[in-house]
Design an enzyme around this catalytic site. Structure first.
Site, PDB file in Angstrom:
ATOM      1  CG  HIS A 145      -1.917   1.088   1.246  1.00 42.87           C
ATOM      2  ND1 HIS A 145      -1.793   2.164   2.111  1.00 42.87           N
ATOM      3  CD2 HIS A 145      -3.053   1.309   0.530  1.00 42.87           C
ATOM      4  CE1 HIS A 145      -2.812   2.987   1.920  1.00 42.87           C
ATOM      5  NE2 HIS A 145      -3.594   2.493   0.968  1.00 42.87           N
TER       6      HIS A 145
ATOM      7  CG  ASP B  43      -7.050   3.714  -0.060  1.00 42.70           C
ATOM      8  OD1 ASP B  43      -5.807   3.652   0.086  1.00 42.70           O
ATOM      9  OD2 ASP B  43      -7.698   4.760   0.120  1.00 42.70           O
TER      10      ASP B  43
END
EC number: 3.1.1.4
Length: 137
Positions: free
Chosen positions: A65, A111
């Protein structure tokens, strides 16, 4: 135990801060007994900053991420931490809307991937609030 989410099939309109949207995605994918905040200081990469080698699969989710946000930040005018986006939580998955390659879509995909990864990774209590200076070199 079955966890019922009122967000199950809700269309979530863009919010002012991406953090709220990411939090909602996480809450949708993780086990009911966990809170999204328990993922904010986990391992070497979940939370602010990050260094060293990820200590487990969940920490690798955060590492990926972080790198995804780094790539998104290369898009002109894109600030992944504040970029809002459109998405839908439905049937145990997350759908991102918007044109491919745009800041909003790239950040949403970052996300989404992380939240789904969290939901598929074991949470090891001993990896929360670790001494990063000692374990993350």
């Amino acid at each position: 135990a079955v966890c019922v989410s009122l967000l199950g099939a809700a269309n979530i309109p863009p919010q002012h801060l991406n953090l709220y949207q990411f939090k909602e995605m996480i809450r949708y994918t993780i086990p009911c007994e966990k809170t999204w905040g328990e993922y904010a200081d986990y391992g070497c990469y979940c939370g602010a900053g990050g260094s060293g080698t990820p200590i487990d699969a969940l920490d690798r989710c955060c590492y990926v991420h972080d790198n995804c946000y780094g790539d998104a930040a290369k898009i002109r005018g894109c600030d992944p931490k504040t970029q809002s986006y459109s998405y839908k939580l439905t049937q145990r998955t997350i759908i991102c809307y918007g044109a491919a390659g745009t800041c909003a879509r790239v950040v949403c995909d970052c996300d989404r991937t992380a939240a789904l990864c969290f939901g598929n990774s074991e949470y090891i209590e001993g990896h929360k609030n670790i001494d990063t200076k000692r374990h993350c070199q």
